[in-house]
Design a protein around this motif. Structure first.
Motif, PDB file in Angstrom:
ATOM      1  N   SER A 241       0.828  -1.208   0.000  1.00  0.00           N
ATOM      2  CA  SER A 241       0.000   0.000   0.000  1.00  0.00           C
ATOM      3  C   SER A 241       0.857   1.251   0.000  1.00  0.00           C
ATOM      4  O   SER A 241       0.550   2.225  -0.700  1.00  0.00           O
ATOM      5  CB  SER A 241      -0.931   0.001   1.221  1.00  0.00           C
ATOM      6  N   VAL A 244       2.165   2.262  -3.420  1.00  0.00           N
ATOM      7  CA  VAL A 244       1.143   2.909  -4.249  1.00  0.00           C
ATOM      8  C   VAL A 244       1.205   4.420  -4.088  1.00  0.00           C
ATOM      9  O   VAL A 244       1.007   5.184  -5.047  1.00  0.00           O
ATOM     10  CB  VAL A 244      -0.264   2.397  -3.872  1.00  0.00           C
ATOM     11  N   ALA A 245       1.488   4.889  -2.866  1.00  0.00           N
ATOM     12  CA  ALA A 245       1.463   6.318  -2.561  1.00  0.00           C
ATOM     13  C   ALA A 245       2.819   7.003  -2.717  1.00  0.00           C
ATOM     14  O   ALA A 245       2.973   8.155  -2.305  1.00  0.00           O
ATOM     15  CB  ALA A 245       0.936   6.533  -1.142  1.00  0.00           C
ATOM     16  N   SER A 430       1.125   4.285   3.772  1.00  0.00           N
ATOM     17  CA  SER A 430       0.353   3.034   3.725  1.00  0.00           C
ATOM     18  C   SER A 430      -1.139   3.313   3.722  1.00  0.00           C
ATOM     19  O   SER A 430      -1.897   2.702   2.946  1.00  0.00           O
ATOM     20  CB  SER A 430       0.718   2.143   4.916  1.00  0.00           C
ATOM     21  N   GLY A 433      -2.167   4.747   0.263  1.00  0.00           N
ATOM     22  CA  GLY A 433      -2.267   3.717  -0.767  1.00  0.00           C
ATOM     23  C   GLY A 433      -3.490   2.840  -0.577  1.00  0.00           C
ATOM     24  O   GLY A 433      -4.171   2.463  -1.540  1.00  0.00           O
ATOM     25  N   LEU A 449      -1.272   3.298 -11.681  1.00  0.00           N
ATOM     26  CA  LEU A 449      -0.564   3.814 -10.516  1.00  0.00           C
ATOM     27  C   LEU A 449      -0.090   5.246 -10.726  1.00  0.00           C
ATOM     28  O   LEU A 449      -0.062   6.044  -9.777  1.00  0.00           O
ATOM     29  CB  LEU A 449       0.632   2.909 -10.200  1.00  0.00           C
ATOM     30  N   ARG A 453      -0.499   8.316  -8.113  1.00  0.00           N
ATOM     31  CA  ARG A 453       0.660   9.037  -7.591  1.00  0.00           C
ATOM     32  C   ARG A 453       0.595  10.518  -7.927  1.00  0.00           C
ATOM     33  O   ARG A 453       1.066  11.358  -7.147  1.00  0.00           O
ATOM     34  CB  ARG A 453       1.938   8.395  -8.133  1.00  0.00           C
TER      35      ARG A 453
END
Length: 485
Positions: A241, A244-245, A430, A433, A449, A453
């Motif tokens: 997770s 993802v961020a 976390s 994400g 993604l 982002r």
């Protein structure tokens, strides 16, 4: 505007966050933060899962109207259910000593090269495969669930394991993207008190979920939540997770997910299963949208956290000021040395480590903190350079995400050591994400993604640290600590 609840469980604390997602909006609000740590009972370290579940429900009850729930947590640990769905004992903590010596026993049956060719996973003594080999499985064990999946089961009654966390077990085929029946059948195991000639029982490994799958809906009578709230599988390994961020603008980045552990690595399209990757002990873990997290675990801020606990000193800002004034490179430790893994008197262990390596122990708390942070920065440098060489990649920036992104001294030392600009933030990577994957499952237009982002980048402040100091000083320090240049 989507309103989603992100349950984000770390190895020392947990939290329930309310996420709001919409056009040019990505916001988090903390609903409940709670302690999470080991409980020792008759010599065994356990997780207090019922406390965690109660704390999760308390947070969800504070959320008001929500469109969904997602859960992420640390990796490798699990619970076992019987055929009726009853939990067979409190899950054991990965820092427990039950796996001492088990890695070697398993490797006498399945070679390290065979394991890596299938799983692509870093050898860590607490990986799920070694925990299962160390455990006497109850004869009535019917289902294995990783920690996020166990909590999701309690919320919904649905059974399955999310793929990114399955990929950390060392029982998952990273190329075939499924459980490895061959490895499962070969793990030396004890079931119901007897040595199993057929390895682990295949029946305990359930179906796999993809990040974004709807697991089920929360049971209102069990949970006290409103009817019909979907529970969404996110990147349930918290690092999945977090990645993802990462607020990256392109693919030329590396990352450090920095907290109790530090995960240092790259995001790739396919696993790297070469001998060089295995010998350097890199892991290939599943990521969201089929990506691979090619990384290595470094001990992280756990050592500093344990020092603070022993000192009874929660003034981290003051400790960091003293560390900044302490002499550089006076004392260096290997943060991945096994003596730093278990809870205990970490300052005393650092002193003993220094004696064993022919160094004078640091004489002040500031010097201890300087020693820990410089040693971590050197471990990051060594790991990043290995990753780039093995994966044949170049990067322009190193993103530091998670709680460690707030540690200004560590971020600057990391930029200096690695010779790459560091972009620090977001802190709650976390949870972000987790929220983004839920929002996409609910219909938010995130085609990939990169789009997720971009929203992180446009809604969160980042701090840039340019490399300073003399590279030759870091070369000498690395050679002194690791014996390499």
């Amino acid at each position: 505007m989507k309103r989603v609840a992100a349950v984000d469980l770390g190895a020392s604390s947990g939290r329930v966050m309310l996420g709001s997602v919409g056009p040019e909006v990505l916001e988090l609000r903390e609903l409940n933060r709670f302690w999470n740590g080991p409980v020792r009972v008759h010599g065994t370290l356990h997780w207090d899962l019922l406390h965690l579940y109660r704390s999760v429900l308390d947070g969800l009850h504070l959320a008001g109207r929500i469109d969904s729930v997602g859960i992420d947590s640390w990796a490798v640990d699990y619970g076992l259910l019987d055929a009726s769905g009853r939990l067979l004992g409190n899950p054991v903590h990965y820092r427990d000593s039950r796996t001492d010596g088990v890695l070697e026993q398993v490797l006498s049956t399945i070679s390290a090269a065979e394991l890596y060719a299938v799983t692509g996973l870093q050898q860590l003594p607490f990986n799920t495969i070694y925990q299962l080999a160390a455990e006497e499985l109850p004869a009535d064990a019917a289902t294995l669930l990783m920690i996020p999946d166990l909590l999701a089961y309690w919320l919904t009654g649905e059974i399955g394991v999310e793929r990114t966390n399955a990929s950390t077990t060392q029982l998952y085929d990273v190329s075939g993207r499924d459980w490895s029946d061959e490895l499962i059948s070969r793990v030396p195991a004890r079931v119901g008190g007897a040595r199993s000639g057929g390895g682990l029982p295949r029946r305990v490994f359930p179906r796999l979920w993809e990040p974004g799958d709807v697991i089920g809906t929360a049971l209102p009578d069990e949970t006290g939540l409103a009817p019909g709230i979907p529970v969404v599988a996110v990147g349930s390994h918290d690092t999945a997770s977090a990645v993802v961020a990462v607020p990256a603008a392109d693919d030329r980045f590396a990352y450090i997910s920095s907290g109790t552990w530090s995960l240092v690595g790259l995001e790739l399209d396919a696993p790297v299963l070469t001998d060089a990757a295995r010998e350097a002990n890199f892991t290939n873990e599943g990521g969201v949208d089929g990506r691979i997290r090619f990384l290595r675990n470094v001990m992280g801020l756990w050592i500093l956290q344990e020092c603070q606990r022993v000192w009874g000193d929660d003034d981290l800002a003051g400790l960091l000021r003293d560390a900044a004034d302490a002499p550089p490179f006076a004392v260096l430790i290997d943060p991945d040395a096994p003596e730093f893994l278990a809870p205990g008197n970490m300052p005393a262990r650092i002193e003993e480590h220094c004696r064993a390596t022919g160094q004078d122990a640091p004489r002040s708390r500031g010097a201890v903190v300087r020693c820990i942070l410089e040693s971590l920065a050197l471990a990051y440098r060594r790991t990043l350079r290995s990753a780039l060489t093995i994966a044949d990649r170049d990067v322009d920036v190193l993103h530091v995400i998670g709680g460690g992104s707030q540690n200004e001294l560590l971020c600057q030392l990391t930029a200096d050591a690695c010779g790459v600009p560091v972009l620090a933030g977001p802190v709650e990577a976390s949870a972000l994400g987790n929220v983004l994957v839920q929002a996409r499952a609910l219909g938010e237009p995130f085609p990939d993604l990169r789009a997720m982002r971009a929203l992180v980048r446009s809604t969160h402040s980042l701090r840039r640290y340019a490399p300073q100091g003399k590279p030759a000083d870091w070369d000498a320090a690395e050679s002194r600590l690791f014996g390499t240049r």
